[in-house]
Design an enzyme around this catalytic site. Structure first.
Site, PDB file in Angstrom:
ATOM      1  N   ASP A   1       0.812  -1.230   0.000  1.00 50.90           N
ATOM      2  CA  ASP A   1       0.000   0.000   0.000  1.00 50.90           C
ATOM      3  C   ASP A   1       0.841   1.274   0.000  1.00 50.90           C
ATOM      4  OD1 ASP A   1       0.959  -0.446   2.530  1.00 50.90           O
ATOM      5  OD2 ASP A   1      -0.899   0.070   3.567  1.00 50.90           O
TER       6      ASP A   1
ATOM      7  N   GLU B   1       9.768  -2.809  13.255  1.00 48.35           N
ATOM      8  CA  GLU B   1      10.991  -2.289  12.623  1.00 48.35           C
ATOM      9  C   GLU B   1      12.116  -2.224  13.649  1.00 48.35           C
ATOM     10  OE1 GLU B   1       8.086  -0.658  12.726  1.00 48.35           O
ATOM     11  OE2 GLU B   1       7.480  -0.008  10.711  1.00 48.35           O
TER      12      GLU B   1
END
Ligand SMILES: *[C@@H]1O[C@H](CO)[C@@H](O)[C@H](O)[C@H]1NC(C)=O
Ligand SMILES: *[C@@H]1O[C@H](CO)[C@@H](O)[C@H](O)[C@H]1NC(C)=O
Ligand SMILES: *[C@@H]1O[C@H](CO)[C@@H](O)[C@H](O)[C@H]1NC(C)=O
Length: 285
Positions: free
Chosen positions: A143, A226
């Site tokens: 996306d 992350e």
């Protein structure tokens, strides 16, 4: 007389030389296609899941990736079975790919905030460990929007490279802070006690460096995926992080996101049997 013939010939040769150079070097800063050696492989890990937007998103990302030489696309669904519409579209796009599945472990499914995309990305990392020996990998969600330039820069990453990502949090971007040419912290609307407050679209990792960190993986920890992954690459000194996108002064990736669509309602076969809509229905998820 001889001098003028000589000069004319010299001019023609010089002109043709320029012309051939112009043909070989396309405009823009891309990998030089006159280079005999192919660029190091770039592995793109894209987690995805079945939803109305899935095929559309993968199509947009796929045709972006199609511009990049020596690429391998790992498309990994959070599912037990592959979505056939997705497999079909991946074949159509025509870049080298592997369509894998990696369902989220059941124990996380009842969490209020689910660690989405983690099982997929870790599956991609397993694939890299088993099958890759050099090059660079990058987590590219379906996306986002990507400027081609970032792929050409990230593929020469020596350990870990980073760069800004647009459309993230209330700051409108997430970026390493560069002061006097050096990494000096991170700018992000949500720091949350993270050592590396960066977006998934904002870093790439060298395959050999990753292989030298046998325990590196992504944690099932929403908001800290992350950070947890980058920390698992330790030891990694901040001075070793390469700052791309002109020392982090350009935005070349955006966390665009897409409007969520309602699941399609069923086709009334009493009304529409024998029409094109029956075939179209098979393409709608
Ligand atoms: C490595 O690649 C082969 C061939 O594509 C594949 O069958 C295998 O599952 C891969 N290994 C992993 C751990 O994904
Ligand atoms: C990182 O590397 C720099 C330069 O080599 C060094 O001065 C510094 O002490 C290192 N930092 C850590 C935490 O090891
Ligand atoms: C739709 O039409 C096909 C033949 O064209 C028929 O075999 C099928 O039973 C029909 N289905 C319905 C639900 O009416």
């Amino acid at each position: 007389m001889y001098l003028s013939i000589f000069l004319t010939t010299a001019c023609i040769i010089f002109y043709q030389y320029q012309l051939s150079k112009a043909n070989l070097m396309p405009s823009g800063n891309v990998d030089h296609i006159d280079n005999e050696i192919p660029p190091p492989p770039l592995y793109i890990i894209t987690p995805t899941y079945k939803r109305p937007e899935q095929v559309a998103e993968i199509t947009r990302l796929g045709y972006t990736l199609k511009h990049i030489p020596n690429i391998f696309w790992l498309v990994i669904e959070d599912a037990t079975l592959q979505t056939p519409q997705l497999t079909r579209q991946l074949k159509r796009i025509g870049i080298p790919f592997e369509h894998l599945t990696a369902p989220m472990p059941n124990k996380f499914k009842k969490n209020k905030v689910k660690p989405r995309g983690v099982s997929n990305r870790n599956r991609g990392l397993d694939w890299i460990r088993a099958n890759a020996t050099d090059g660079v990998f990058y987590f590219a969600d379906d996306d986002n929007t990507y400027d081609l330039q970032i792929f050409h820069e990230m593929r020469y990453t020596k350990k870990v490279s980073m760069w800004p990502v647009g459309l993230v949090t209330k700051y409108g971007l997430s970026s390493p802070i560069v002061r006097k040419g050096k990494l000096d912290g991170f700018y992000d609307g949500w720091i949350g006690g993270r050592k590396y407050p960066v977006d998934m679209a904002g870093f790439a990792v060298n395959v050999q460096f990753f292989l030298s960190r046998p325990k590196a993986e992504m944690p099932y920890k929403p908001g800290y995926e992350e950070d947890g992954f980058l920390k698992s690459l330790a030891p990694l000194n901040n001075t070793e992080i390469e700052l791309l996108a002109s020392q982090c002064t350009e935005v070349l990736t955006w966390h665009t996101q897409t409007k969520k669509n309602q699941p399609a309602s069923n086709l009334d076969l009493k009304k529409y049997n024998g029409t094109n809509l029956v075939k179209l229905r098979d393409m709608i998820v």
